[in-house]
Design a protein around this motif. Structure first.
Motif, PDB file in Angstrom:
ATOM      1  N   TYR A   1       0.745  -1.329  -0.323  1.00 28.52           N
ATOM      2  CA  TYR A   1       0.173  -0.042   0.123  1.00 28.52           C
ATOM      3  C   TYR A   1       1.135   1.406  -0.077  1.00 28.52           C
ATOM      4  O   TYR A   1      -0.078   2.630  -0.720  1.00 28.52           O
ATOM      5  N   ARG A   2       1.885   0.802   0.918  1.00 32.61           N
ATOM      6  CA  ARG A   2       2.675   2.318   0.323  1.00 32.61           C
ATOM      7  C   ARG A   2       4.036   2.188   1.404  1.00 32.61           C
ATOM      8  O   ARG A   2       4.271   1.034   1.750  1.00 32.61           O
ATOM      9  N   VAL A   3       4.893   2.762   0.608  1.00 38.75           N
ATOM     10  CA  VAL A   3       6.818   2.510   0.577  1.00 38.75           C
ATOM     11  C   VAL A   3       7.163   3.631   1.310  1.00 38.75           C
ATOM     12  O   VAL A   3       7.142   4.514   1.226  1.00 38.75           O
ATOM     13  N   ARG A   4       8.160   3.914   2.269  1.00 37.65           N
ATOM     14  CA  ARG A   4       9.103   4.337   3.027  1.00 37.65           C
ATOM     15  C   ARG A   4      10.186   3.982   2.532  1.00 37.65           C
ATOM     16  O   ARG A   4      11.002   3.001   2.913  1.00 37.65           O
ATOM     17  N   ILE A   5      10.980   5.051   2.087  1.00 36.19           N
ATOM     18  CA  ILE A   5      11.949   4.787   1.441  1.00 36.19           C
ATOM     19  C   ILE A   5      13.409   6.306   1.603  1.00 36.19           C
ATOM     20  O   ILE A   5      12.575   7.320   2.070  1.00 36.19           O
TER      21      ILE A   5
ATOM     22  N   LYS B   1       1.544   4.241  -2.594  1.00 35.82           N
ATOM     23  CA  LYS B   1       2.079   5.547  -2.101  1.00 35.82           C
ATOM     24  C   LYS B   1       3.758   5.738  -2.464  1.00 35.82           C
ATOM     25  O   LYS B   1       3.949   4.552  -1.278  1.00 35.82           O
ATOM     26  N   THR B   2       4.244   7.030  -1.705  1.00 38.38           N
ATOM     27  CA  THR B   2       5.598   6.723  -2.100  1.00 38.38           C
ATOM     28  C   THR B   2       6.538   7.931  -0.683  1.00 38.38           C
ATOM     29  O   THR B   2       5.744   8.465  -1.062  1.00 38.38           O
ATOM     30  N   THR B   3       6.718   7.291   0.352  1.00 37.11           N
ATOM     31  CA  THR B   3       7.325   8.276   1.345  1.00 37.11           C
ATOM     32  C   THR B   3       8.408   8.225   0.937  1.00 37.11           C
ATOM     33  O   THR B   3       8.995   7.467   1.685  1.00 37.11           O
TER      34      THR B   3
ATOM     35  N   THR C   1      17.695   5.618  -7.438  1.00 38.85           N
ATOM     36  CA  THR C   1      16.164   7.035  -6.694  1.00 38.85           C
ATOM     37  C   THR C   1      14.977   6.686  -6.963  1.00 38.85           C
ATOM     38  O   THR C   1      13.836   6.324  -6.835  1.00 38.85           O
ATOM     39  N   LYS C   2      16.292   7.337  -8.469  1.00 32.49           N
ATOM     40  CA  LYS C   2      14.609   7.734  -9.571  1.00 32.49           C
ATOM     41  C   LYS C   2      13.609   6.727 -10.170  1.00 32.49           C
ATOM     42  O   LYS C   2      12.658   6.671 -10.256  1.00 32.49           O
ATOM     43  N   ALA C   3      14.697   5.277 -10.399  1.00 29.48           N
ATOM     44  CA  ALA C   3      13.572   4.669 -11.065  1.00 29.48           C
ATOM     45  C   ALA C   3      12.843   4.008 -10.651  1.00 29.48           C
ATOM     46  O   ALA C   3      12.270   3.407 -10.078  1.00 29.48           O
ATOM     47  N   THR C   4      13.665   3.746  -8.679  1.00 31.35           N
ATOM     48  CA  THR C   4      12.564   2.769  -7.646  1.00 31.35           C
ATOM     49  C   THR C   4      11.532   3.945  -7.833  1.00 31.35           C
ATOM     50  O   THR C   4       9.947   2.903  -7.500  1.00 31.35           O
ATOM     51  N   LEU C   5      11.233   5.340  -7.469  1.00 31.43           N
ATOM     52  CA  LEU C   5      10.158   5.370  -6.560  1.00 31.43           C
ATOM     53  C   LEU C   5       9.206   6.196  -8.149  1.00 31.43           C
ATOM     54  O   LEU C   5       8.035   5.359  -8.219  1.00 31.43           O
ATOM     55  N   ALA C   6       9.777   6.404  -9.322  1.00 30.20           N
ATOM     56  CA  ALA C   6       8.857   6.246 -10.655  1.00 30.20           C
ATOM     57  C   ALA C   6       8.396   4.864 -10.539  1.00 30.20           C
ATOM     58  O   ALA C   6       7.216   4.062 -11.022  1.00 30.20           O
TER      59      ALA C   6
END
Length: 262
Positions: free
Chosen positions: A61-65, A100-102, A87-92
């Motif tokens: 549901y949501r990933v915190r990085i 959801k990305t935090t 990092t850019k590829a992971t978030l994308a």
């Protein structure tokens, strides 16, 4: 879930990189509306769009990085062992799957410059649609566990005057190098304001969370259900995973001579 009806679980203080593939594969087999919120490290595996899509199908549901910084110099300094493009590829990939990305950021690292901060601000703006939440923090010095704890120890100073020492349960330290703490706080405020102008929230109130959820839903076709929807009919939540649409993300590939191709 069966005892209390809870549908969203927060995997607190556990990095799930080694678990998430097996975990989501098993959850995907279950016809129950379970979702989970977890921590992941940036990695090639997580940045793979197919993997991210599978995590979403399995209830992620949501990933915190820990993004920390968009300055490669700062990442190398703190021993992060990742590249900014990872990092850019992971978030994308995660955002494309609707997860959801935090992003946690650190402001005020010893040796940090205005240029380093500007790189991070530019990255946030460039990738704004891939951030559900941005949470910046002031740098904190610890005696052990940091890449340069021993080196920084030479210049550590107590944040509060000595006369208050007996009143403190624990002491807070600052590294007496550039940037100063005042400068670091100014940069932190700058980053918070920058995110606010871009529409990226750091939601803690119910109202802010609802606004952030609506923004995410509008941005991403595969967005996870709004928090307010998690108490809805089980059948609807189960069905939404089967309705996900796989989208192809453009990939940046570097060949042996260093050219970039999209």
């Amino acid at each position: 879930y069966r005892q209390s009806g809870v549908r969203l679980f927060y995997m607190l203080d556990v990095i799930m990189n080694d678990l998430i593939t097996d975990f989501t594969t098993e959850l995907a087999k279950q016809a129950i509306p379970l979702y989970f919120d977890c921590y992941l490290r940036v990695s090639d595996e997580i940045s793979n769009p197919d993997n991210a899509f599978s995590y979403r199908q399995g209830g992620c549901y949501r990933v915190r990085i820990g993004v920390e910084s968009w300055s490669q110099r700062m990442l190398d300094l703190i021993g992060k062992e990742i590249k900014v493009e990872q990092t850019k590829a992971t978030l994308a990939s995660l955002a494309n799957a609707g997860i959801k990305t935090t992003a946690y950021l650190v402001v005020g690292l010893p040796g940090e410059t205005d240029e380093d901060i500007q790189k991070t601000l530019d990255f946030i703006e460039e990738s704004k649609d891939n951030f559900y939440q941005v949470e910046p923090h002031l740098f904190r010095y610890f005696y052990e566990g940091q890449a340069h704890s021993d080196k920084w120890a030479e210049n550590r100073v107590s944040l509060y005057p000595e006369k208050f020492r007996d009143s403190l349960i624990c002491r807070t330290w600052w590294v007496n190098e550039e940037p100063s703490r005042r400068k670091a706080v100014e940069r932190l405020c700058l980053m918070v304001e920058h995110c606010r102008k871009l529409g990226i929230t750091n939601p803690y109130t119910i109202y802010d969370k609802y606004k952030a959820d609506l923004r995410w839903k509008k941005l991403h076709e595969n967005a996870v259900p709004l928090a307010a929807e998690l108490s809805g009919p089980s059948e609807k939540l189960i069905a939404e995973r089967y309705a996900l649409k796989k989208r192809i993300l453009a990939k940046t590939i570097i060949n042996e001579v260093g050219d970039f191709h999209i």
